[in-house]
Design a protein around this motif. Structure first.
Motif, short mmCIF file in Angstrom:
data_model
loop_
_atom_site.label_atom_id
_atom_site.label_comp_id
_atom_site.label_asym_id
_atom_site.label_seq_id
_atom_site.Cartn_x
_atom_site.Cartn_y
_atom_site.Cartn_z
N LEU A 1 -4.99 6.06 -2.98
CA LEU A 1 -4.46 4.93 -2.25
C LEU A 1 -4.22 3.78 -3.22
O LEU A 1 -5.16 3.22 -3.79
N LEU B 1 -3.26 4.66 6.66
CA LEU B 1 -2.99 5.27 5.35
C LEU B 1 -4.27 5.73 4.63
O LEU B 1 -4.29 6.83 4.08
N PRO B 2 -5.36 4.93 4.63
CA PRO B 2 -6.58 5.40 3.97
C PRO B 2 -7.20 6.63 4.63
O PRO B 2 -8.05 7.30 4.02
N VAL C 1 -9.35 10.32 0.46
CA VAL C 1 -8.45 9.62 -0.45
C VAL C 1 -9.22 8.69 -1.39
O VAL C 1 -8.88 8.55 -2.56
N LEU D 1 -4.71 12.81 -3.71
CA LEU D 1 -4.05 11.59 -3.28
C LEU D 1 -4.87 10.36 -3.65
O LEU D 1 -6.10 10.36 -3.57
N GLU E 1 0.84 -1.19 0.00
CA GLU E 1 0.00 0.00 0.00
C GLU E 1 0.88 1.24 0.00
O GLU E 1 1.91 1.29 0.67
N CYS F 1 0.50 10.79 -4.86
CA CYS F 1 0.01 12.09 -5.32
C CYS F 1 0.08 12.10 -6.84
O CYS F 1 1.16 12.12 -7.42
N ALA G 1 -5.55 9.30 5.48
CA ALA G 1 -4.56 10.38 5.36
C ALA G 1 -5.21 11.76 5.27
O ALA G 1 -4.66 12.75 5.77
N LEU H 1 0.50 5.78 -0.62
CA LEU H 1 -0.31 6.95 -0.90
C LEU H 1 0.38 7.73 -2.02
O LEU H 1 1.51 8.19 -1.84
#
Length: 345
Positions: free
Chosen positions: A26, A315-316, A16, A24, A2, A6, A318, A4
């Motif tokens: 994922l 992370l999801p 996200v 962003l 996984e 841009c 963010a 992130l």
């Protein structure tokens, strides 16, 4: 893995997933970075922190503009997962921390062994993920540039933020009298718990009058070192409080307004203005940066410093992490933390 990514410049606080407006994306099956030299090390990231520079970079407003697409992220902590054939400083499983120009908002990152630092025993690996940039910035600014010493007066603007908290703690380690400027009762209580000598609550106090009253009560002439990650009107008002021969550390402009320091007043009062772009030390003065982080990690291991973690996200999430940073909700650092159960090859 996984990661992130841009893919376009824009607002990182947009969700996200499920939004076409998000800068962003994922990526759940992003290519795992491979060892690219005999001295390369692949690190399984445990935690990575959000810095204001990351927020600006995703919007295209930072001085360093990597080509799209890119994985944002700078400082991180984790464990060594794989090493090149000539790596001599680390072994698989070692806890490490480091900083990167980009790339830490991912489950794995590759760095040269010369760029990694061994995390001392007893240090929280998640907390260390918030350590290099914030504490490194303040240490280089206060110790190497301003040479802050015992008995001097340090005033920290934005004192409850990531770099602000680090500056306050380093100021106390160096024996300075520390004045902290923040907004809100909760932040004031936290700063007092760090042993700050005087706290200004901007929500109900006039900074100039509050600090002048403190200085007079302590029979102090003025502020010797101003640590300023905020800018704007706060900087302008702070100049009225500076001592003769004071040093001004320009760290950033969280207010969105770049301040003006009158050169004629700087001349008459013998002020020194330091611009501090910490990341460029990797290119121009890498030895200073290395020595700085080594001393900081030793202070952390000895209990002289404590990393304050305000918010943690996956992370999801963010966008929520960036929103906490943008809205100044944090007292200390905001982190993205990886669950080991999902951090598999």
């Amino acid at each position: 893995m996984e990661a992130l990514v841009c893919r376009k410049l824009g607002d990182p606080t947009v969700p996200v997933e499920g939004s076409d407006d998000s800068a962003l994306t994922l990526s759940r099956a992003h290519p795992i970075p491979q060892l690219n030299s005999p001295t390369a090390v692949r690190v399984r990231v445990k935690a990575t922190s959000l810095n204001f520079a990351n927020y600006l970079q995703i919007q295209g407003k930072y001085q360093e503009k990597p080509p799209l697409p890119f994985i944002p992220g700078s400082d991180y902590s984790g464990t060594v997962e794989s090493i090149g054939e000539r790596v001599s400083k680390f072994k698989v499983g070692d806890p490490v921390c480091s900083l990167a120009a980009i790339g830490s908002f991912a489950q794995f990152i590759v760095a040269d062994e010369s760029e990694l630092f061994l995390v001392p025993k007893g240090c929280d690996l998640v907390g260390v993920g918030a350590f290099p940039v914030a504490y490194g910035t303040s240490h280089v600014a206060l110790v190497h540039r301003a040479q802050l010493g015992a008995g001097q007066v340090l005033m920290v603007l934005g004192a409850a933020g990531g770099v602000g908290v680090s500056a306050v703690q380093i100021g106390k380690v160096r024996g300075a009298t520390v004045i902290a400027v923040a907004r809100g009762a909760e932040k004031v209580r936290f700063l007092k718990s760090l042993g700050v000598d005087h706290v200004v609550d901007l929500s109900n106090e006039d900074m100039t009058q509050s600090v002048k009253g403190f200085l007079k009560a302590r029979r102090l002439k003025g502020v010797d070192v101003l640590y300023d990650p905020v800018g704007g009107k706060l900087t302008k008002d702070s100049l009225k409080l500076l001592n003769w021969g004071a040093q001004i550390l320009i760290i950033g402009f969280a207010s969105g307004e770049v301040p003006i320091v009158p050169a004629n007043i700087a001349l008459v009062k013998n002020w020194t203005v330091h611009g501090l772009y910490w990341g460029s030390h990797r290119i121009h003065l890498p030895g200073v940066l290395e020595d700085s982080l080594k001393e900081l990690l030793s202070w952390l291991a000895d209990g002289l410093l404590t990393v304050r973690i305000s918010h943690t996200y996956s992370l999801p999430q963010a966008n929520l992490a960036f929103a906490a940073l943008k809205n100044r909700e944090a007292i200390g650092k905001v982190l993205i933390v990886f669950d080991e159960a999902t951090s598999k090859l």
